[in-house]
Design a protein around this motif. Structure first.
Motif, PDB file in Angstrom:
ATOM      1  N   SER A 120      89.620  33.992  64.002  1.00  0.00           N
ATOM      2  CA  SER A 120      89.301  33.364  65.289  1.00  0.00           C
ATOM      3  C   SER A 120      88.378  32.161  65.055  1.00  0.00           C
ATOM      4  CB  SER A 120      88.574  34.373  66.175  1.00  0.00           C
ATOM      5  OG  SER A 120      87.307  34.638  65.582  1.00  0.00           O
ATOM      6  N   PRO A 121      88.274  31.253  66.040  1.00  0.00           N
ATOM      7  CA  PRO A 121      87.368  30.099  65.877  1.00  0.00           C
ATOM      8  C   PRO A 121      85.954  30.549  65.508  1.00  0.00           C
ATOM      9  CG  PRO A 121      88.727  29.817  67.833  1.00  0.00           C
ATOM     10  CD  PRO A 121      89.048  31.182  67.296  1.00  0.00           C
ATOM     11  N   ARG A 122      85.488  31.668  66.096  1.00  0.00           N
ATOM     12  CA  ARG A 122      84.115  32.118  65.802  1.00  0.00           C
ATOM     13  C   ARG A 122      83.970  32.549  64.338  1.00  0.00           C
ATOM     14  NH1 ARG A 122      80.711  36.489  67.111  1.00  0.00           N
ATOM     15  NH2 ARG A 122      82.525  37.807  67.392  1.00  0.00           N
ATOM     16  N   ARG A 123      84.972  33.284  63.837  1.00  0.00           N
ATOM     17  CA  ARG A 123      84.914  33.710  62.433  1.00  0.00           C
ATOM     18  C   ARG A 123      84.967  32.504  61.497  1.00  0.00           C
ATOM     19  NH1 ARG A 123      85.305  39.420  61.581  1.00  0.00           N
ATOM     20  NH2 ARG A 123      85.520  39.034  59.346  1.00  0.00           N
ATOM     21  N   VAL A 124      85.754  31.513  61.909  1.00  0.00           N
ATOM     22  CA  VAL A 124      85.890  30.333  61.046  1.00  0.00           C
ATOM     23  C   VAL A 124      84.564  29.570  60.981  1.00  0.00           C
ATOM     24  CG1 VAL A 124      87.077  28.121  60.794  1.00  0.00           C
ATOM     25  CG2 VAL A 124      88.386  30.191  61.324  1.00  0.00           C
ATOM     26  N   ILE A 125      83.842  29.517  62.091  1.00  0.00           N
ATOM     27  CA  ILE A 125      82.520  28.853  62.070  1.00  0.00           C
ATOM     28  C   ILE A 125      81.637  29.537  61.020  1.00  0.00           C
ATOM     29  CG2 ILE A 125      80.380  28.453  63.396  1.00  0.00           C
ATOM     30  CD1 ILE A 125      82.185  27.961  65.840  1.00  0.00           C
ATOM     31  N   GLY A 126      81.733  30.859  60.946  1.00  0.00           N
ATOM     32  CA  GLY A 126      80.948  31.610  59.967  1.00  0.00           C
ATOM     33  C   GLY A 126      81.319  31.250  58.523  1.00  0.00           C
ATOM     34  N   LEU A 127      82.578  30.858  58.317  1.00  0.00           N
ATOM     35  CA  LEU A 127      83.024  30.538  56.939  1.00  0.00           C
ATOM     36  C   LEU A 127      82.684  29.095  56.531  1.00  0.00           C
ATOM     37  CD1 LEU A 127      86.644  32.094  56.843  1.00  0.00           C
ATOM     38  CD2 LEU A 127      84.746  32.710  55.336  1.00  0.00           C
ATOM     39  N   GLU A 128      82.314  28.270  57.550  1.00  0.00           N
ATOM     40  CA  GLU A 128      82.168  26.827  57.270  1.00  0.00           C
ATOM     41  C   GLU A 128      81.214  26.468  56.135  1.00  0.00           C
ATOM     42  OE1 GLU A 128      83.210  24.756  61.446  1.00  0.00           O
ATOM     43  OE2 GLU A 128      81.845  23.749  60.085  1.00  0.00           O
ATOM     44  N   PRO A 129      80.012  27.108  56.056  1.00  0.00           N
ATOM     45  CA  PRO A 129      79.105  26.700  54.972  1.00  0.00           C
ATOM     46  C   PRO A 129      79.751  26.855  53.595  1.00  0.00           C
ATOM     47  CG  PRO A 129      77.980  28.110  56.554  1.00  0.00           C
ATOM     48  CD  PRO A 129      79.416  28.097  56.954  1.00  0.00           C
ATOM     49  N   ILE A 130      80.495  27.939  53.410  1.00  0.00           N
ATOM     50  CA  ILE A 130      81.104  28.163  52.095  1.00  0.00           C
ATOM     51  C   ILE A 130      82.256  27.182  51.871  1.00  0.00           C
ATOM     52  CG2 ILE A 130      82.749  30.018  52.711  1.00  0.00           C
ATOM     53  CD1 ILE A 130      80.556  30.444  49.807  1.00  0.00           C
ATOM     54  N   VAL A 131      82.998  26.871  52.934  1.00  0.00           N
ATOM     55  CA  VAL A 131      84.094  25.900  52.801  1.00  0.00           C
ATOM     56  C   VAL A 131      83.503  24.553  52.351  1.00  0.00           C
ATOM     57  CG1 VAL A 131      85.883  24.618  54.066  1.00  0.00           C
ATOM     58  CG2 VAL A 131      85.542  27.045  54.545  1.00  0.00           C
ATOM     59  N   ARG A 132      82.396  24.169  52.981  1.00  0.00           N
ATOM     60  CA  ARG A 132      81.774  22.880  52.636  1.00  0.00           C
ATOM     61  C   ARG A 132      81.238  22.904  51.203  1.00  0.00           C
ATOM     62  NH1 ARG A 132      81.077  18.729  55.907  1.00  0.00           N
ATOM     63  NH2 ARG A 132      81.313  19.922  57.819  1.00  0.00           N
ATOM     64  N   VAL A 253      97.710  23.954  53.003  1.00  0.00           N
ATOM     65  CA  VAL A 253      96.450  23.201  53.086  1.00  0.00           C
ATOM     66  C   VAL A 253      96.434  22.121  51.999  1.00  0.00           C
ATOM     67  CG1 VAL A 253      93.946  23.352  52.805  1.00  0.00           C
ATOM     68  CG2 VAL A 253      95.157  25.095  54.128  1.00  0.00           C
ATOM     69  N   ALA A 254      96.880  22.502  50.777  1.00  0.00           N
ATOM     70  CA  ALA A 254      96.907  21.527  49.681  1.00  0.00           C
ATOM     71  C   ALA A 254      97.825  20.355  50.039  1.00  0.00           C
ATOM     72  CB  ALA A 254      97.369  22.196  48.386  1.00  0.00           C
ATOM     73  N   ALA A 255      98.988  20.662  50.636  1.00  0.00           N
ATOM     74  CA  ALA A 255      99.926  19.592  50.991  1.00  0.00           C
ATOM     75  C   ALA A 255      99.329  18.680  52.054  1.00  0.00           C
ATOM     76  CB  ALA A 255     101.234  20.189  51.505  1.00  0.00           C
ATOM     77  N   ALA A 256      98.675  19.273  53.059  1.00  0.00           N
ATOM     78  CA  ALA A 256      98.108  18.450  54.137  1.00  0.00           C
ATOM     79  C   ALA A 256      97.090  17.479  53.540  1.00  0.00           C
ATOM     80  CB  ALA A 256      97.459  19.341  55.194  1.00  0.00           C
ATOM     81  N   ALA A 285      92.688  13.641  61.371  1.00  0.00           N
ATOM     82  CA  ALA A 285      93.306  14.781  60.677  1.00  0.00           C
ATOM     83  C   ALA A 285      94.456  15.331  61.519  1.00  0.00           C
ATOM     84  CB  ALA A 285      92.270  15.862  60.411  1.00  0.00           C
ATOM     85  N   GLU A 286      94.276  15.374  62.843  1.00  0.00           N
ATOM     86  CA  GLU A 286      95.357  15.857  63.727  1.00  0.00           C
ATOM     87  C   GLU A 286      96.574  14.943  63.642  1.00  0.00           C
ATOM     88  OE1 GLU A 286      95.690  18.744  65.546  1.00  0.00           O
ATOM     89  OE2 GLU A 286      93.917  19.169  64.355  1.00  0.00           O
ATOM     90  N   GLU A 287      96.294  13.617  63.656  1.00  0.00           N
ATOM     91  CA  GLU A 287      97.431  12.682  63.604  1.00  0.00           C
ATOM     92  C   GLU A 287      98.154  12.788  62.261  1.00  0.00           C
ATOM     93  OE1 GLU A 287      99.291  11.185  65.408  1.00  0.00           O
ATOM     94  OE2 GLU A 287      99.846   9.160  64.765  1.00  0.00           O
ATOM     95  N   MET A 288      97.399  13.021  61.192  1.00  0.00           N
ATOM     96  CA  MET A 288      98.065  13.152  59.891  1.00  0.00           C
ATOM     97  C   MET A 288      98.820  14.490  59.810  1.00  0.00           C
ATOM     98  SD  MET A 288      95.670  11.005  57.233  1.00  0.00           S
ATOM     99  CE  MET A 288      94.044  11.634  57.623  1.00  0.00           C
ATOM    100  N   HIS A 361      92.985  27.620  62.796  1.00  0.00           N
ATOM    101  CA  HIS A 361      91.577  27.196  62.967  1.00  0.00           C
ATOM    102  C   HIS A 361      90.942  26.964  61.597  1.00  0.00           C
ATOM    103  CE1 HIS A 361      92.106  28.386  67.059  1.00  0.00           C
ATOM    104  NE2 HIS A 361      92.319  29.638  66.713  1.00  0.00           N
ATOM    105  N   LEU A 362      91.224  27.894  60.681  1.00  0.00           N
ATOM    106  CA  LEU A 362      90.665  27.744  59.334  1.00  0.00           C
ATOM    107  C   LEU A 362      91.266  26.520  58.640  1.00  0.00           C
ATOM    108  CD1 LEU A 362      88.931  28.751  57.018  1.00  0.00           C
ATOM    109  CD2 LEU A 362      90.793  30.255  56.316  1.00  0.00           C
TER     110      LEU A 362
END
Ligand code: HEM
Length: 413
Positions: A120-132, A253-256, A285-288, A361-362
């Motif tokens: 969910s969007p909320r869970r993804v917010i929690g993952l953001e620091p590690i993604v960054r 994700v790699a292709a995008a 990013a949306e347009e691409m 979302h992720l």
């Protein structure tokens, strides 16, 4: 090596058989400086539904539905157009569905209800620091390799794999091993693909057994503890879910990111706009994603059905390339043009209907964060002179290699 092309079924009218196919049609085979999106866009000038022989890995032909409105009809009707195909398992000579992708409605919804909260969007917010943090460390390592680096191998693929490992609850110390499996699985010879598929399945099975005994707070523990209608999930169900989550978020994700860097490398002015005003990156990013989507959902007809006056017979395969829907002039003004600040962009890179991407979302956050950190760290880049990016078509379009050069800018700084 691909399987031999199977004969066109007798009920397909000859005038609807095309020479186009997603793997070997013009512009689709791996090609230096290829542009499979431009190649497939030409389908919009032809018939709205046609038959493409040999349009799958096993040589079976499919119908191809070109227009967005017709694709919506197919993808929203899971009763008539089934996605129950056991693709991954059949490559291993086995039979189990990837869940929830290969489960049809109405059963499908119970799996989505279980899994939706995990991404969910909320869970993804929690993952953001590690993604960054993963984005930064991979980009810095790539930068230190200079312009010998390959953005696909050194950033896009390991980035996507490392987020999956995080999701699984495994540290990034196993990253290289997983990237090797993912590379073989997605791009290897048929024998390498099968071998990698077996390795991934046995790794995930072992992790499942471990987490059943000693649960933690990760994805695998969640699914091994979960109950649906009072019942625990079977081993095969847990396998079907974890394999899908592994493969769904890698190549895509790699292709995008790969297509985005490829485009930006050829448009230094657009790079500069995004670099100087990173708030623009989200819309860009949306347009691409609209312009360079990667996935073609495929369904099998469960009964005879008519589409655009054409009879699709029970048992026929039907392919819905998001690439043509996303450039359909009936849906988007200036559909063929890339407008990085396009608003109201209801593209279908993540599909429609019940199987709409669970990880969107992720995926969106991975792409935006990947672009933000890349543009913040790498000065104006272009395609490295003397090299040519290699792209490919297929059911998931992608970029095989992409070498960039930013040395001129570094010298100027
Ligand atoms: C840019 C990246 C991505 C793109 C373009 C993408 C695209 C898609 C598309 C088109 C579908 C529908 C397939 C069909 O109907 O046959 C789908 C389904 C799915 N995706 Fe993604 N995806 C992306 C990233 C991810 C990520 C990161 C994850 C997981 C973490 C993920 C998990 C899934 C799952 C589980 C499904 C099946 C949903 C269902 O059947 O209900 N995807 N994706």
């Amino acid at each position: 090596m691909r399987a031999a092309v199977q004969p066109v079924p007798d009920h397909v009218p000859q005038e609807l058989v095309s020479s186009f196919n997603l793997f070997t049609g013009p512009g689709m085979e791996p090609a230096p400086m290829g542009d499979p999106h431009a190649a497939i866009e030409t389908l919009l000038a032809g018939p709205p539904v046609f038959f493409a022989p040999g349009n799958t890995r096993n040589g079976e032909g499919t119908w191809v539905v070109v227009r967005a409105e017709d694709q919506r009809r197919v993808l929203q009707d899971g009763e008539t157009f089934s996605s129950n195909r056991n693709i991954f398992a059949s490559a291993l000579g086995e039979s189990w569905p990837m869940i929830p992708l290969e489960i049809d409605p109405p059963e499908h919804s119970k799996w989505r209800s279980l899994l939706n909260p995990l991404l969910s969007p909320r869970r993804v917010i929690g993952l953001e620091p590690i993604v960054r943090e993963r984005a930064i460390s991979l980009i810095e390592a790539m930068k230190s390799r200079g312009t010998d680096a390959d953005v696909m191998k050194d950033f896009c693929l390991p980035f996507a794999v490392s987020i999956f490992l995080q999701f699984l609850g495994i540290g990034s110390e196993r990253l290289e091993e997983f990237v090797g499996w993912a590379t073989d699985l997605l791009h290897g010879t048929p024998a390498q693909r099968t071998e990698a598929a077996r390795t991934v399945v046995s790794f995930l099975d072992e992790l499942r057994d471990l987490r059943r005994q000693e649960p933690t707070d990760d994805f695998m523990s969640f699914v091994t503890q979960a109950r649906i209608e009072g019942e625990s999930l079977s081993d095969m169900e847990v396998r079907g879910m974890s394999v899908l989550l592994f493969i769904a978020g890698l190549d895509t994700v790699a292709a995008a990111l790969g297509f985005d860097f490829y485009y930006l490398a050829q448009h230094a002015d657009q790079q500069e706009l995004l670099r100087t005003d990173p708030k623009r990156i989200q819309l860009a990013a949306e347009e691409m994603l609209r312009a360079f989507p990667s996935v073609t959902p495929v369904r099998r007809a469960t009964r005879d059905v008519e589409l655009q006056g054409i009879t699709i017979r029970k048992g026929d395969l039907v392919a819905c390339p998001s690439m043509t829907a996303n450039r359909d002039p009936a849906e988007f003004p200036d559909a063929g043009k890339i407008v990085l600040n396009r608003e109201d962009n209801r593209h279908v890179a993540f599909a429609y209907g019940p199987h709409r991407c669970l990880g969107s979302h992720l995926a969106r956050r991975e792409i935006v964060i990947g672009l933000e950190e890349f543009l913040a760290r790498i000065p104006t880049f272009r395609i490295k002179p003397g090299t040519a990016p290699i792209t490919h078509g297929g059911f998931v379009f992608g970029v095989d290699n992409l070498q960039l050069d930013w040395s001129e800018q570094e010298k100027a700084q």
